[in-house]
Design an enzyme around this catalytic site. Sequence first.
Site, PDB file in Angstrom:
ATOM      1  CB  ALA A 193     -14.308  13.288  -5.156  1.00 35.19           C
ATOM      2  CD  GLN A 225     -14.553   7.226   7.041  1.00 35.96           C
ATOM      3  OE1 GLN A 225     -15.094   7.722   6.055  1.00 35.96           O
ATOM      4  NE2 GLN A 225     -15.021   6.136   7.632  1.00 35.96           N
ATOM      5  CG  ASN A 226      -9.077   8.433   2.629  1.00 35.04           C
ATOM      6  OD1 ASN A 226      -9.871   7.492   2.734  1.00 35.04           O
ATOM      7  ND2 ASN A 226      -9.279   9.450   1.814  1.00 35.04           N
ATOM      8  CB  ILE A 227      -4.159   5.092   6.202  1.00 33.58           C
ATOM      9  CG1 ILE A 227      -4.222   4.120   5.025  1.00 33.58           C
ATOM     10  CG2 ILE A 227      -5.119   4.653   7.305  1.00 33.58           C
ATOM     11  CD1 ILE A 227      -3.809   2.686   5.374  1.00 33.58           C
ATOM     12  CB  SER A 265     -18.928   3.127   2.081  1.00 33.87           C
ATOM     13  OG  SER A 265     -18.485   2.877   3.411  1.00 33.87           O
ATOM     14  NE  ARG A 308      -2.723  -1.560  -0.794  1.00 29.42           N
ATOM     15  CZ  ARG A 308      -2.326  -2.771  -1.232  1.00 29.42           C
ATOM     16  NH1 ARG A 308      -2.149  -3.761  -0.398  1.00 29.42           N
ATOM     17  NH2 ARG A 308      -2.114  -2.979  -2.499  1.00 29.42           N
ATOM     18  CG  HIS A 356      -9.834   5.025  10.149  1.00 35.70           C
ATOM     19  ND1 HIS A 356     -10.711   4.814   9.100  1.00 35.70           N
ATOM     20  CD2 HIS A 356     -10.591   5.025  11.276  1.00 35.70           C
ATOM     21  CE1 HIS A 356     -11.956   4.700   9.591  1.00 35.70           C
ATOM     22  NE2 HIS A 356     -11.894   4.828  10.897  1.00 35.70           N
ATOM     23  CG  ASN A 403     -20.191   8.860  -1.816  1.00 33.85           C
ATOM     24  OD1 ASN A 403     -18.961   8.893  -1.753  1.00 33.85           O
ATOM     25  ND2 ASN A 403     -20.879   7.770  -1.551  1.00 33.85           N
ATOM     26  CB  CYS A 409       6.914   1.078  19.266  1.00 31.33           C
ATOM     27  SG  CYS A 409       7.676  -0.177  20.339  1.00 31.33           S
TER      28      CYS A 409
END
Length: 232
Positions: free
Chosen positions: A218, A89-91, A176, A57, A107, A200, A115
């Site tokens: 978007a 919510q995205n990383i 979603s 990712r 998130h 959306n 750690c």
Amino acid sequence: MTASIFILTGAGISAESGVATFRDAGGLWSKVKLEDVATPEGFLRDPAAVHAFYNARRANLREVEPNAAHYALARLQRDYEGEVTLVTQNIDDLHERAGSRSVIHMHGELSLSLCAHCGARAKAESDLSLTLSCAACGTASSLRPDVVWFGEMPYRMNEIYDRLMDADLFVSIGTSGAVYPAAGFVAEARTAGIRSLELNLEPSDGTFLFDEARHGPASKLVPAFVEAALAS
């Protein structure tokens, strides 16, 4: 007084940049089992497989760029006279790379390691593996991706709810409406009398709860929303 805006973004805003989504048809959860790579139990069972998943990712993220929606939100934060809270919510780090500031990653962040022994966070400059030790405490094989897995509490929730309750407008972008607690934000806003808008690609699970919903890419909807917000 200028209205305060609370914005929540989800996978849909980054999908147009080429970041793989999780829940859509053909998304990551159709290819791997979430319990294997996105739970503390999965990490205990096979940490090497979990590291491989998130390393992939991270590699994908290095190959993509922010899109027009990310840049529009950065412009809104920069030029809007009122308060703009941006929760994602995205990383990924596409909001920051587009110029957004003070982004709340509920998130976690793919670019950080955590750690499991001492809780220290650090930049994940390279792939994570079982051979790495924590720079803060020296514990071997203790590093994991700094992302919130299923069964774990999202970050900064008290702050997020406080900011939501102080807002005049709640805008949900590219989500979603299926993952809690974020999926419950629109109901919280509705109860508190806060106006709500969904942007959306298609109707979310909670579309009926929003005061207004606009559906489409978007990269088209968000710049138009920002133009209108700045004009008003």
